[in-house]
Structure formats: C-alpha cells, structure tokens
Design an enzyme around this catalytic site. Structure first.
Site, PDB file in Angstrom:
ATOM      1  N   GLU A   1     -27.944  77.530   6.594  1.00 16.41           N
ATOM      2  CA  GLU A   1     -29.439  77.638   6.512  1.00 16.41           C
ATOM      3  C   GLU A   1     -29.542  79.130   6.247  1.00 16.41           C
ATOM      4  O   GLU A   1     -30.403  79.367   5.276  1.00 16.41           O
ATOM      5  CB  GLU A   1     -29.785  77.216   7.717  1.00 16.41           C
ATOM      6  CG  GLU A   1     -31.450  77.441   7.648  1.00 16.41           C
ATOM      7  CD  GLU A   1     -32.320  76.501   8.076  1.00 16.41           C
ATOM      8  OE1 GLU A   1     -31.883  75.689   8.391  1.00 16.41           O
ATOM      9  OE2 GLU A   1     -33.589  76.836   7.903  1.00 16.41           O
ATOM     10  N   ASP A   2     -28.991  80.114   6.878  1.00 15.59           N
ATOM     11  CA  ASP A   2     -29.419  81.342   7.097  1.00 15.59           C
ATOM     12  C   ASP A   2     -28.636  82.482   6.247  1.00 15.59           C
ATOM     13  O   ASP A   2     -28.821  83.661   6.035  1.00 15.59           O
ATOM     14  CB  ASP A   2     -29.339  81.938   8.583  1.00 15.59           C
ATOM     15  CG  ASP A   2     -30.551  81.032   9.223  1.00 15.59           C
ATOM     16  OD1 ASP A   2     -31.287  80.626   8.681  1.00 15.59           O
ATOM     17  OD2 ASP A   2     -30.606  81.277  10.578  1.00 15.59           O
TER      18      ASP A   2
END
Ligand code: MN
Length: 705
Positions: free
Chosen positions: A100-101
């Site tokens: 996700e990051d």
C-alpha cells in the site's frame, strides 16, 4: 540448542542511531513473544520479513513522528501475543503496509515470501485505507472485499483487526476529524466483526477506545467512578466467593477466580439505553471461575458441578441462567452463566468456564486452531455464518448504505435456536420471524411462505420466534413476496432475497394490466414499490435548496467549526433526529451547500453517516450563547402530597426556568411527568435532573430531548 535470536541480530543489520536502536529493540521483543508461544520456531523468515519491511518503509514516519516500521512491528506483536497466530501471520503483519505505502508490489512479496504470505498482504491492502472510502459505493465495495477475503483466509481479517487495534491505541496523534472517522468505523464495523469472530477482549478494547475519543468527558467520569468503587467492589466479591473457594478446594478443583469489571463502553451504553445512573448497573459486579480440565468428556459435568456450589447459600436469579455449554453461541463461545445475589443485595454475574472455553472466549477462532488440527476443513458455526455472507455478496444490494445495514444486522444479532418439524436445529438472529426461518431453510420456501405452525397453532409470517420453538413452514405455489414483506423479516438474507425478487418484479410499471395480473402483482403494491426504490436511492445530504440559490463559503474541514447559538444567520443547522443542545457532544457533516448539519455524537443516524461520509465530517464545538433552547425532561416517582409543588418550586424558583408545558399521569402509586422548558445549555438540564433526584420520592429524572 544455541540461542535462536542472536544470529539474526548481528550489528551489521542493526544501525547505531538511537532511533534505530529503538526499532531493533522492539523487533527483539516481538521475537521473544514469538519464542515464548507454542508455535514452531520459524525465526528466520520472520527476521527476513522484518528486514524487508524496514528497508521498504525506510525514512517514512507516522504522524506521531516515530519511524513507520514501529507500526508493523506492533501489529505483528498483537498478532502473536493477543491473537495467538504463527509465523505466516506475523510475516504478513510485518509486511502489511508495504504494498500500500511503498513501491514494492505483490510480486515482490511473493518472490521473497511465497504466495500464502503474499495473498494475506494483498487481502489486507485491498481493505485498508479505511473500510470506507469517500463515496458510499466505494465503501460498500471495500466492505465486500473485506468479507470476501475473510471467507477465503480468515487471517486477512485477523491481521487487519490487529492493524486497526494498533491504530486505535495510537489514535491520539491523529487530527480530530480523522479520530472521529476512525472511531466511527471502529464502532460500526470492526467491533461487531470482532464480536462475531469471538474476539471479545479486542471487541471491548476497540469499543472503549472509540468511546474515549467520541465522549471524552463521559469516558473519564465512568472510569473515575469505576476506580472509586474498586475497593468496595473487591470486598463484596471476595465475601461472595470465599465459601465457593472452599467448596472448589474440597472437591479437588484446580481453578482461578477473576473479578471482572464491565467495560466503560458497556456501562455507558446501559446508562443511556436504560436511562439509569452508574450506581444502578448491577452487573458491574462479575466473577469468572476458570477451572483446569484435561478430559473433554468431563468438561460439561464439571461446569454444572461448580454451578451447584453457587446454589448453596446464594439466591439465584431465575431468569439469568445461560447454558452456552450445551448449545454454544454461533461465534464459538461456550460458558455457563448465572447471576446470584451477593452481599448488600447486589446481583453478581458468574461465568463458569474451563481453561479451554476461556481461551476460546478471549481469542475466538484463533484459539480453535490451537485446539484442533486443520480446523479450516471443519464445518464450524463460523463457516455457516460466512456462507450466509457469501450468499448476500452473490446477491448484492443496489444501494451501498443499505447493503452495509443488511450485513450489519447479521453482525450485531445474538442468536435463538429453533427446530424444524424433523428436529433439525437452526441458529437464527434473535428477533427472527417465521419468514426468516423459511428463507434460512431455502429461498424457494421463503418466496412461497404463507404462514407458520408452532405447536399446532397457525402464526403469521411476521411472528417472532422464540428459542426452542418447533416450527413448520406452510407454503403455497401462488404466494409471492410484496414490499411489506421486508418489514416481516429480520435477517439480512431474507431481506436481501425479497429485495432481489422485488427488483425483478419492478419492471411491472411498463407492463400492461393484463401482464401485471399474469405475474401476480396486486395493484395496490405498485405505488409502494416505487416509493421504496426512491427511499433506497435517497442521498442524506442532497440539497433541499433550489438551483441558483447562494451556496455558503467552503468550510475548512480540518478546523474545528464553532457553533454560535446567537448567530442570526448561521451556516449550520441542528438535526431534529437527536436535537442537540449547547453542551452536548456534537459533530457536523458538511452538506452540498457547504452548511454544517449538526448531530449528537451518540445519535444513531450520525453513527451511520459518520462511517459512510467520513470525508464530510467536521469537528464542531459550542461557542458562547445568551439565547435559550427548548428541552424536555421525564420525571418518575412515588406519588405523595405536595410533590408537584416541590418540583415546580425547584424548576421555576431555584433554577429560574420558565416551564412551557407539563404533562402528568398517575397510575396507582406511581406518577410520571413530562416537562418542557427553555434553557441555556444541556448542563443546566443535567444539573436540574440531578437536583430533582434529591427530592423525596423521585426515582428518575432525565432529559428526553
Ligand atoms: Mn497499518
């Protein structure tokens, strides 16, 4: 065997900055927890996952200023320590924010850690960023993803749950409007889900944390009262259990007795729903007896043996015996509950559990895995529930919020047990009707259901079933659902099926009367159908103003919005569903005209909006005011001569409040009074109620609006 940790913590891997030392130390603590658990010791892969995640998140920080990697480490620690999961889940937890990051992809994870860990990380990634996106449709889609991933590998949800728990524990460093959004989602989805999964400890902690951020003042008050009364509570409980201890010892039990305090949030909920003060909540007192047992066959007998110890010398509450040993709850919970009269006439709830039952109650299905090998093949009650969810997913609702409510019905309900005529046992949410049962057995049975028969008596479709009912479903080929059926049932499955049927039947509007008759749509239902569709599609924030009218200046959602009751042309309005007063805990939603719609934080409608329209949330606070608001209070008491004069005297003279209306009724010795008046703040009303309670004979005084 050499110390398994040391080879992986060579100085070459660990940096020397003070911050890096903290990171390495917290990873070492995680490993120690893991090594203390019963799992196989796969330290190497965990170390590898940690190095990978640390590198991926390098330089990133949390809002609190800490290095980001401390978050995945904390989540992994919850996974091993509080959920009892093993290396696969620990690795997935360490890696859960990488896709996700950071720039790394699912493929990178799969290449390094295999497809199982990659699947879990991908599942967690899909549902993060808040279950709820900015638009309701995104939200439902995310929720659907969560439930789908849950039905493939429950570890996805368990890791997500650990992630949410850590975010809630560290919520203090978030911006206020984010706090509201996250706390709202937590109460709306995660806490019920935790309950469903049998994670009771986590459920209570999530609720308490959400409560703390939503009602800081009330949270503090309750915690203070719980602390103040602790000594006394301990003394009462000790006096209550000491004869029990003796009996347990004499019978040769190995056991542990825990005194338990109800959670702050459950106390608050009870005070609110029953409108009673803290002092009247009797089950603040609770005791848990956990006994050691190595023979499964004797578990049930031992529970009842301990039960008999409580019957000696104690008065038992006849309606509060719960046998979840013979028939476990759908989430796997097993225990024997009873409520007995303790010292000073206090009712004390007692839970009797074996060690195994206790671990299942605390850890939920994670603990089942500890006791059973390959439980995934097992047809558990949870699987049945997930199958229901899968079925709902296969027939999704067109309206997103409606879909969430549908699912939520299944999350919140507790169960009843009913039997078919052949004696098959069915578990249904409490509140279920004949129609629900019909749909639970088979859709076709539901769609053609006419009535039910319980012990030779005919009952209508909407008849609410009780635990233990033996129900025969009566059908007819000519019978078919009408919109009114939605109100006849309680379960998500039945409602969803009826809606699907009605949607298909919706095309009736363009059919000729003959054709309508042919598919059996009664004329009276057609209008009703259309209004139902309208209701489903209504947007709670759609503008009531006509086109061309002025819109207010945009509202900065990141700032606290002040409510000034004296404002002649306010760009906010107080919603009528919960009628907030100055002094109430309130929050606002920015509508399409850039006006703030204000609700009480505790308003159920606000709760629903909060999770669905989090991006419109704005934190609101009351500013100073000189004007007054209409408020109503309810007073109950024992009738006596002169009591009315005393009430009026207190309100109008001591408090200087002008009474606008008063309604009094008496039944035998009891009187009830509703009183309306104008008042400056909610605090004044609370003070007034407090003073009313000091009048002789008054048993209840509380604001109703
Ligand atoms: Mn996270």
């Amino acid at each position: 065997m050499p110390d398994p940790i040391s080879p992986f913590l060579l100085p070459s891997a660990a940096g020397t900055s003070p911050e890096d030392k903290i990171v390495e130390a917290s990873f070492r603590e995680l490993l120690e927890c893991y090594l203390a658990s019963n799992h196989r010791k796969k330290v190497e892969v965990i170390e590898k996952a940690f190095r990978f995640a640390k590198e991926a998140h390098k330089g990133a920080r949390r809002r609190s200023g800490e290095p980001y990697i401390l978050h995945p480490i904390a989540v992994a620690r919850i996974v091993v320590e509080e959920l009892g999961l093993g290396s696969t889940s620990i690795c997935a937890a360490l890696l859960h924010d990488v896709v996700e990051d950071t720039d790394y992809t699912r493929d990178d994870i799969e290449r390094n850690f295999g497809s199982r860990i990659a699947d879990i990380v991908e599942g967690v990634t899909k549902i993060s960023g808040g279950i709820f996106g900015d638009k309701a449709s995104v939200q439902a889609e995310n929720f659907r993803k969560l439930l789908l991933s849950m039905s493939t590998d429950i570890r996805v949800v368990l890791v997500k749950m650990a992630d949410r728990l850590h975010n809630m524990r560290t919520l203090g460093s978030m911006r206020p409007e984010k706090q509201f959004k996250i706390a709202g989602e937590t109460l709306y989805v995660y806490a019920p889900l935790a309950h469903r999964l049998g994670l009771s400890k986590i459920k209570y902690e999530l609720e308490d944390l959400a409560f703390k951020y939503e009602h800081p003042q009330k949270y503090r008050e309750i915690i203070e009262k719980v602390n103040e009364t602790e000594e006394h509570r301990k003394a009462i409980v000790e006096q209550f259990v000491s004869p029990i201890r003796k009996m347990l010892d004499d019978a040769g039990f190995k056991y542990e007795i825990k005194a338990r305090v109800k959670s702050a949030y459950s106390i608050y909920k009870k005070m609110e729903t029953k409108k009673i003060p803290f002092e009247e909540i009797y089950d603040v007192y609770a005791v848990r007896v956990i006994f050691e047992n190595d023979d499964d066959a004797l578990e049930k007998i031992k529970c009842w043996q301990i039960y008999t110890f409580f019957t000696e010398g104690h008065r038992l509450h006849p309606e509060r015996l719960r046998d979840w040993v013979s028939v476990p709850k759908a989430n796997g919970y097993r225990a024997l509950h009873l409520t007995a009269m303790g010292p000073e006439g206090k009712w004390i709830e007692v839970q009797i559990r074996s060690r195994k039952m206790d671990e299942i109650a605390e850890l939920g299905y994670a603990a089942h895995w500890k006791y059973k090998d390959g439980v995934s093949e097992d047809e558990t009650e949870l699987d049945t529930w997930m199958n229901t969810i899968k079925e709902i997913l296969a027939h999704p609702e067109p309206n997103a919020l409606d879909f969430l409510d549908t699912i939520k019905l299944n999350l919140f309900s507790s169960e009843i047990y009913v039997f078919t005529p052949k004696g098959d046992l069915l578990t249904l949410p409490s509140g279920s009707t004949v129609l629900d049962m019909a749909f639970a057995i088979h859709s076709q049975l539901g769609l053609h259901c006419m009535a039910g028969k319980i012990s030779h008596k005919l009952v209508p479709l909407s008849h609410q079933l009780q635990s233990g009912d033996q129900v025969e479903i009566i059908t007819s080929n000519t019978q078919s659902p009408t919109p009114a059926w939605i109100d006849y049932c309680h379960t998500a499955k039945a409602k969803s099926r009826i809606r699907t049927y009605l949607r298909k039947a919706e095309n009736v509007d363009i059919l000729s009367p003959e054709e309508l008759d042919q598919i059996g749509a009664p004329a009276g239902d057609r209008e009703e159908k259309k209004s139902l569709v309208r209701k489903l599609l209504r947007n709670p924030f759609s503008s009531k103003k006509k086109r061309g009218e002025r819109r207010s200046a945009p509202i900065d959602r990141k700032k606290v919005f002040m409510l000034y009751p004296d404002d002649k042309e306010p760009n906010y309005h107080l919603e009528s569903c919960c009628s907030p007063l100055p002094g109430d805990d309130v929050l606002g939603f920015v509508n399409e005209d850039e006006e703030v719609v204000v609700h009480k934080v505790s308003c159920p409608i606000a709760m629903r909006l909060k999770s669905a329209y989090g991006s419109r949330l704005v934190v609101t606070k009351w500013g100073a005011s000189s004007s007054n608001f209409m408020s109503t209070i309810a007073i109950d008491g024992l009738d006596r001569h002169g009591i009315l004069e005393e009430i009026v005297d207190l309100v109008s003279h001591k408090f200087g409040i002008d009474i606008r209306s008063m309604n009094i009724s008496t039944r035998q010795e009891v009187f009830h009074c509703d009183m309306s008046f104008h008042v400056d703040t909610a605090e004044t009303v609370d003070n007034l109620c407090e003073s009313l309670l000091h009048l002789k004979g008054i048993k209840f005084a509380k604001r109703t609006s």
